[in-house]
Design an enzyme around this catalytic site. Structure first.
Site, mmCIF file in Angstrom:
data_model
loop_
_atom_site.group_PDB
_atom_site.id
_atom_site.type_symbol
_atom_site.label_atom_id
_atom_site.label_comp_id
_atom_site.label_asym_id
_atom_site.label_seq_id
_atom_site.Cartn_x
_atom_site.Cartn_y
_atom_site.Cartn_z
ATOM 1 N N LYS A 111 0.815 -1.215 0.000
ATOM 2 C CA LYS A 111 0.000 0.000 0.000
ATOM 3 C C LYS A 111 0.845 1.259 0.000
ATOM 4 O O LYS A 111 0.453 2.276 -0.579
ATOM 5 C CB LYS A 111 -0.943 0.014 1.206
ATOM 6 C CG LYS A 111 -2.097 -0.956 1.062
ATOM 7 C CD LYS A 111 -3.272 -0.531 1.900
ATOM 8 C CE LYS A 111 -4.468 -1.403 1.597
ATOM 9 N NZ LYS A 111 -5.593 -1.152 2.496
ATOM 10 N N LYS A 194 -4.801 -9.552 -6.662
ATOM 11 C CA LYS A 194 -6.092 -9.858 -6.038
ATOM 12 C C LYS A 194 -7.122 -8.789 -6.394
ATOM 13 O O LYS A 194 -6.752 -7.643 -6.688
ATOM 14 C CB LYS A 194 -5.939 -10.023 -4.523
ATOM 15 C CG LYS A 194 -5.658 -8.762 -3.789
ATOM 16 C CD LYS A 194 -5.664 -8.948 -2.282
ATOM 17 C CE LYS A 194 -5.419 -7.579 -1.676
ATOM 18 N NZ LYS A 194 -5.191 -7.500 -0.288
ATOM 19 N N LYS A 197 -10.402 -3.072 -3.720
ATOM 20 C CA LYS A 197 -11.217 -1.860 -3.783
ATOM 21 C C LYS A 197 -10.458 -0.731 -4.457
ATOM 22 O O LYS A 197 -11.058 0.175 -5.024
ATOM 23 C CB LYS A 197 -11.584 -1.401 -2.361
ATOM 24 C CG LYS A 197 -12.349 -2.420 -1.532
ATOM 25 C CD LYS A 197 -12.804 -1.765 -0.208
ATOM 26 C CE LYS A 197 -13.272 -2.789 0.789
ATOM 27 N NZ LYS A 197 -12.321 -2.981 1.899
HETATM 28 P P1 TYM Z 1 -10.553 -5.357 3.727
HETATM 29 O O1 TYM Z 1 -11.523 -4.249 3.927
HETATM 30 O O2 TYM Z 1 -9.418 -5.171 2.788
HETATM 31 O O3 TYM Z 1 -11.309 -6.657 3.272
HETATM 32 C C1 TYM Z 1 -12.432 -7.135 3.987
HETATM 33 C C2 TYM Z 1 -12.457 -8.649 3.975
HETATM 34 O O4 TYM Z 1 -12.498 -9.116 2.627
HETATM 35 C C3 TYM Z 1 -11.437 -10.021 2.388
HETATM 36 N N1 TYM Z 1 -10.957 -9.823 1.027
HETATM 37 C C4 TYM Z 1 -10.886 -10.790 0.115
HETATM 38 N N2 TYM Z 1 -11.202 -12.094 0.160
HETATM 39 C C5 TYM Z 1 -11.024 -12.818 -0.969
HETATM 40 N N3 TYM Z 1 -10.550 -12.288 -2.126
HETATM 41 C C6 TYM Z 1 -10.221 -10.978 -2.227
HETATM 42 N N4 TYM Z 1 -9.768 -10.469 -3.352
HETATM 43 C C7 TYM Z 1 -10.386 -10.169 -1.063
HETATM 44 N N5 TYM Z 1 -10.163 -8.856 -0.799
HETATM 45 C C8 TYM Z 1 -10.514 -8.667 0.473
HETATM 46 C C9 TYM Z 1 -10.363 -9.645 3.396
HETATM 47 O O5 TYM Z 1 -9.487 -10.722 3.650
HETATM 48 C C10 TYM Z 1 -11.196 -9.274 4.598
HETATM 49 O O6 TYM Z 1 -11.553 -10.422 5.328
HETATM 50 N N6 TYM Z 1 -7.532 -5.348 7.701
HETATM 51 C C11 TYM Z 1 -8.852 -5.720 7.236
HETATM 52 C C12 TYM Z 1 -9.964 -5.092 8.040
HETATM 53 C C13 TYM Z 1 -9.889 -5.311 9.532
HETATM 54 C C14 TYM Z 1 -10.118 -6.538 10.189
HETATM 55 C C15 TYM Z 1 -9.977 -6.249 11.602
HETATM 56 C C16 TYM Z 1 -10.420 -7.827 9.763
HETATM 57 C C17 TYM Z 1 -9.623 -4.377 10.457
HETATM 58 N N7 TYM Z 1 -9.693 -4.928 11.712
HETATM 59 C C18 TYM Z 1 -10.122 -7.234 12.539
HETATM 60 C C19 TYM Z 1 -10.566 -8.814 10.735
HETATM 61 C C20 TYM Z 1 -10.429 -8.520 12.117
HETATM 62 C C21 TYM Z 1 -9.001 -5.278 5.799
HETATM 63 O O7 TYM Z 1 -8.335 -4.390 5.339
HETATM 64 O O8 TYM Z 1 -9.990 -5.858 5.145
#
Ligand code: TYM
Length: 332
Positions: A111, A194, A197
């Site tokens: 990032k 991957k 967003k």
């Molecule tokens: P974020 O917002 O990037 O993504 C949210 C969830 O979606 C999953 N994900 C995917 N799964 C499969 N294929 C993809 N291409 C893909 N892109 C995203 C992510 O693995 C996630 O489960 N750091 C986290 C947010 C967070 C969090 C937490 C998660 C903050 N605190 C505590 C769990 C527990 C994040 O950026 O997710």
């Protein structure tokens, strides 16, 4: 006792990867666990967010949870910033985590890119806040996609070091729950990246707000090779785009990849893509529709988030009090 926590960043463009890798899995877990699902707005601002868009995107994440089937009577749905205990514990974790640990985080490297000097300090400390999100409820299991695995390992390291440093068994060692046929959905434009967003190309992802026509168009334009689908799953090796589309189909249809190939072996993409479009419209379309319907009544979503914050605060307060006590902070 087992408790689930998970979060999604409200940074716009919620997509099929978020749904198949995480949000969809939240729903079934409600049967067996106490669950807390969070829109992590404080994580989102580690990169610039337009304030009005952030407000709307935070409601949208909550609406996506509801639309997917998270039941606000059983589970707790919150916006991260409305429960200050997350930020308080994150500071303590900033003092437990080591620079060397954070230096190894691949997500920061991706990032921040080349211009690392210009990345926010928040982006660097991001995994400490994530550990605090989970540990402030002593959550034991975290359903996520593949890409969050490293962050959860860091959460375990922080919990363990805290317990050791203060000689108290306060925090559990969390287990990731990574399951389903689409734990890492790839970009529709590039099978080596991957689905995300922040990809500049809208054609790289199917979003919650896409209608039938845009789902069809994006899948029609999705990059593939020229070969028909193989008979066996091993035949998808070295064919990342084909493997991705078959994985998406399998996840949406609740089948294994092999079962999908049993049906489509030998089919060209001109046959498989329309079938995948129909399936995506049937299974994912209604969730997006429901999310949009919920977004038309922001007061309703806000009321659910308000109630969630109160319930979450009640769970977090005793944990934070226990932590402050062992750290040596005076009582207020
Ligand atoms: P974020 O917002 O990037 O993504 C949210 C969830 O979606 C999953 N994900 C995917 N799964 C499969 N294929 C993809 N291409 C893909 N892109 C995203 C992510 O693995 C996630 O489960 N750091 C986290 C947010 C967070 C969090 C937490 C998660 C903050 N605190 C505590 C769990 C527990 C994040 O950026 O997710």
């Amino acid at each position: 006792m087992s408790r689930i926590f998970s979060g999604v960043q409200p940074s716009g463009n919620l997509h099929l990867g978020n749904y198949l890798g995480a949000i969809r899995n939240f729903v079934g877990l409600q049967e067996d666990y106490e669950c807390i699902y969070c829109a992590v707005d404080m994580h989102a601002i580690t990169v610039w967010q337009d304030p009005a868009a952030l407000r709307s995107n935070t409601r949208e994440v909550a609406a996506a949870y509801l639309a997917a089937g998270v039941d606000p009577k059983r589970s707790i749905i919150i916006a991260q910033s409305t429960v200050p205990a997350h930020a308080e514990l994150a500071w303590i974790f900033n003092c437990v985590a080591r620079l060397g640990w954070l230096n190894r985080m691949t997500q920061f490297k991706e990032k921040a890119g080349k211009n690392r000097e210009n990345a926010s300090v928040g982006l660097y400390a991001y995994p400490n806040l994530m550990a605090a999100d989970i540990m402030v409820y002593k959550a034991t299991h975290v359903p996520v996609g593949e890409d969050q695995k490293q962050h959860l390992e860091l959460t375990r390291d922080i919990a363990q070091k805290f317990n050791n440093d203060y000689g108290a068994e306060i925090f559990p060692l969390v287990e990731p729950l990574i399951f389903g046929e689409a734990t890492r959905v790839m970009s529709l434009r590039d099978g080596s990246k991957k689905m995300s967003k922040s990809d500049p190309s809208d054609y790289s992802r199917i979003t919650f707000t896409d209608d039938r026509d845009s789902i069809a168009l994006k899948l029609r334009k999705a990059r593939t090779d020229a070969d028909p689908l193989p008979e066996r799953e091993e035949g998808l090796k070295n064919r990342p785009e084909a493997a991705n589309l078959v994985g998406i189909y399998a996840a949406l249809a609740d089948l294994t990849k092999q079962k999908v190939l049993d049906e489509f072996a030998g089919a060209p993409f001109s046959v498989f893509k329309p079938a995948l479009t129909d399936l995506a419209v049937e299974k994912f379309g209604p969730i997006g529709e429901e999310m949009k319907r919920l977004m038309a009544d922001p007061a309703h979503v806000d009321a659910i988030l308000h109630e969630g914050a109160e319930r979450a605060e009640a769970l977090a307060a005793p944990v934070l009090a226990e932590v402050k006590e062992v750290v040596g902070f005076l009582r207020p």
